[in-house]
Motif scaffolding. Sequence first.
Motif, PDB file in Angstrom:
ATOM      1  N   GLU A 162       0.824  -1.196   0.000  1.00  0.00           N
ATOM      2  CA  GLU A 162       0.000   0.000   0.000  1.00  0.00           C
ATOM      3  C   GLU A 162       0.867   1.258   0.000  1.00  0.00           C
ATOM      4  O   GLU A 162       0.570   2.236  -0.699  1.00  0.00           O
ATOM      5  CB  GLU A 162      -0.899  -0.036   1.233  1.00  0.00           C
ATOM      6  CG  GLU A 162      -2.049   0.930   1.238  1.00  0.00           C
ATOM      7  CD  GLU A 162      -2.961   0.675   2.426  1.00  0.00           C
ATOM      8  OE1 GLU A 162      -4.130   0.340   2.217  1.00  0.00           O
ATOM      9  OE2 GLU A 162      -2.475   0.808   3.581  1.00  0.00           O
ATOM     10  N   ASP A 163       1.959   1.237   0.761  1.00  0.00           N
ATOM     11  CA  ASP A 163       2.847   2.397   0.812  1.00  0.00           C
ATOM     12  C   ASP A 163       3.492   2.663  -0.545  1.00  0.00           C
ATOM     13  O   ASP A 163       3.651   3.818  -0.957  1.00  0.00           O
ATOM     14  CB  ASP A 163       3.935   2.192   1.870  1.00  0.00           C
ATOM     15  CG  ASP A 163       3.396   2.291   3.294  1.00  0.00           C
ATOM     16  OD1 ASP A 163       2.328   2.912   3.481  1.00  0.00           O
ATOM     17  OD2 ASP A 163       4.038   1.738   4.211  1.00  0.00           O
TER      18      ASP A 163
ATOM     19  N   ALA B 240       0.904   4.272  -2.719  1.00  0.00           N
ATOM     20  CA  ALA B 240       0.701   5.665  -2.327  1.00  0.00           C
ATOM     21  C   ALA B 240       1.811   6.557  -2.877  1.00  0.00           C
ATOM     22  O   ALA B 240       1.551   7.681  -3.344  1.00  0.00           O
ATOM     23  CB  ALA B 240       0.633   5.772  -0.808  1.00  0.00           C
TER      24      ALA B 240
ATOM     25  N   VAL C  36      -6.130   4.227  -1.758  1.00  0.00           N
ATOM     26  CA  VAL C  36      -5.238   5.377  -1.902  1.00  0.00           C
ATOM     27  C   VAL C  36      -5.922   6.338  -2.853  1.00  0.00           C
ATOM     28  O   VAL C  36      -6.292   5.955  -3.975  1.00  0.00           O
ATOM     29  CB  VAL C  36      -3.864   4.961  -2.452  1.00  0.00           C
ATOM     30  CG1 VAL C  36      -2.976   6.200  -2.628  1.00  0.00           C
ATOM     31  CG2 VAL C  36      -3.199   3.948  -1.536  1.00  0.00           C
TER      32      VAL C  36
ATOM     33  N   GLY D  80      -2.501  10.538  -3.087  1.00  0.00           N
ATOM     34  CA  GLY D  80      -1.554   9.617  -2.466  1.00  0.00           C
ATOM     35  C   GLY D  80      -1.838   9.370  -0.999  1.00  0.00           C
ATOM     36  O   GLY D  80      -0.991   8.825  -0.286  1.00  0.00           O
ATOM     37  N   ARG D  81      -3.005   9.745  -0.525  1.00  0.00           N
ATOM     38  CA  ARG D  81      -3.369   9.530   0.874  1.00  0.00           C
ATOM     39  C   ARG D  81      -3.972   8.144   1.063  1.00  0.00           C
ATOM     40  O   ARG D  81      -4.825   7.728   0.281  1.00  0.00           O
ATOM     41  CB  ARG D  81      -4.373  10.585   1.342  1.00  0.00           C
ATOM     42  CG  ARG D  81      -3.873  12.011   1.278  1.00  0.00           C
ATOM     43  CD  ARG D  81      -4.945  12.994   1.720  1.00  0.00           C
ATOM     44  NE  ARG D  81      -6.138  12.916   0.888  1.00  0.00           N
ATOM     45  CZ  ARG D  81      -7.209  13.692   1.050  1.00  0.00           C
ATOM     46  NH1 ARG D  81      -7.221  14.592   2.020  1.00  0.00           N
ATOM     47  NH2 ARG D  81      -8.253  13.564   0.255  1.00  0.00           N
ATOM     48  N   ILE D  82      -3.532   7.446   2.090  1.00  0.00           N
ATOM     49  CA  ILE D  82      -4.090   6.134   2.426  1.00  0.00           C
ATOM     50  C   ILE D  82      -5.315   6.346   3.316  1.00  0.00           C
ATOM     51  O   ILE D  82      -5.243   7.018   4.343  1.00  0.00           O
ATOM     52  CB  ILE D  82      -3.051   5.259   3.140  1.00  0.00           C
ATOM     53  CG1 ILE D  82      -1.861   4.979   2.200  1.00  0.00           C
ATOM     54  CG2 ILE D  82      -3.677   3.946   3.602  1.00  0.00           C
ATOM     55  CD1 ILE D  82      -0.717   4.251   2.873  1.00  0.00           C
TER      56      ILE D  82
ATOM     57  N   THR E 270      -7.125  -0.985  -2.186  1.00  0.00           N
ATOM     58  CA  THR E 270      -6.012  -1.858  -1.820  1.00  0.00           C
ATOM     59  C   THR E 270      -6.476  -3.083  -1.045  1.00  0.00           C
ATOM     60  O   THR E 270      -5.859  -4.139  -1.114  1.00  0.00           O
ATOM     61  CB  THR E 270      -4.973  -1.100  -0.975  1.00  0.00           C
ATOM     62  OG1 THR E 270      -5.588  -0.642   0.237  1.00  0.00           O
ATOM     63  CG2 THR E 270      -4.418   0.085  -1.756  1.00  0.00           C
TER      64      THR E 270
END
Length: 380
Positions: free
Chosen positions: A6-7, A10, A127, A131-133, A164
């Motif tokens: 996930e990172d 993002a 995301v 780009g914010r989760i 995600t």
Amino acid sequence: MTPTTEDELAAIIKEADGPLRIAGGGTRPIGRACNGAALSTAGLSGIRLYEPGALTLVAGAGTPIAEIEAALEAVGQRLAFEPMDHRGLLGTDGSPTLGGAVAANVSGPRRIQAGACRDFLLGVRLVDGQGRIIANGGRVMKNVTGYDLVKLLAGSYGTLGVLTEVALKVLPAPGCAGVLRIEGLDDDAAVRALCRALGTPFEVTGAAHLPSHGDGPVTLMRLEGSEASVAYRAERLQAELSGFGAAKLETDPVRVADLWRDVRDVAVFHDSPGEVWRISVKPTDAPGLVAELPGTQALYDWGGGLVWLLVPEGCGTGAAEIHAATAERGGHALRVRGDRDRAAFGPLPAPVAALQDGLKQKFDPRGILNPGLMARMESA
């Protein structure tokens, strides 16, 4: 680009300097084509949590539907919303994914009884275009935190955020299924029969009409449950529908499964060239709509509330006529197969369009997620 965390996803979205074309298994290219850089969720795969006793499953958005269905089948459970496999209709390869099904709110014949894909969502992780989760909802049925946002993502086609992870409710699979068949009904009589069946207390879980099937039209009603329950309800339903002709019961599990897979996946149009449209209208309006569009062929699902329409090239019926006939009846239409250089979605009322634009601005202010995919035909 195929991020595995996930990172990583993002970071890709946050640093993107141009449009991104989001895809899961690549089996469902619907909407106007986007020329952005390809971004796949296939690396975000795997079942993270499965509690059969709690009827709860959590999986990465890139998890193949087949993998999920196999895990559920092993303990006698299933995805109640019966997601369609678009590969035969659209001529695509790959494997349908959970995230793709949610993004398009893919719901099969059982929707009339069990509900749509969005009705089984408990929570999502995504995301957004900045780009914010974002995590919304939960992993248990009683948790409804952010419930509206969870539902909002279903049917957004990746234009608001990239899923995600998905948490959803599953249901037990029935021990038996049977199908009542009535041969030879015209479209109007068939829809009336299906509406009659759906108005009974006998829990019909599939209601479809195929105007062209083998030797002629066939009208189908599915019943699921224990063997004794299916037999009893079938007998009562046969009596209820006696005015429409003899309804024959089919209970062979292989034939029943194959028949409803064909309805679910619109198999009758797989090898037929031409555009294919998915039209939602009031069931009793469906036969009149099809009759108003000359040269087209139809498959009726959801008791007539869902019309799959084949529009052969040169038949004289175009997108404007389809949208006009649908809008006149308060419905909506989507071109599922056809020219991807043109808008595939129908026009929206101005207030709804403004709301959609506002949501897009909040979630994806740069407009980089599947830009143009949900472009809509302008009102006449």
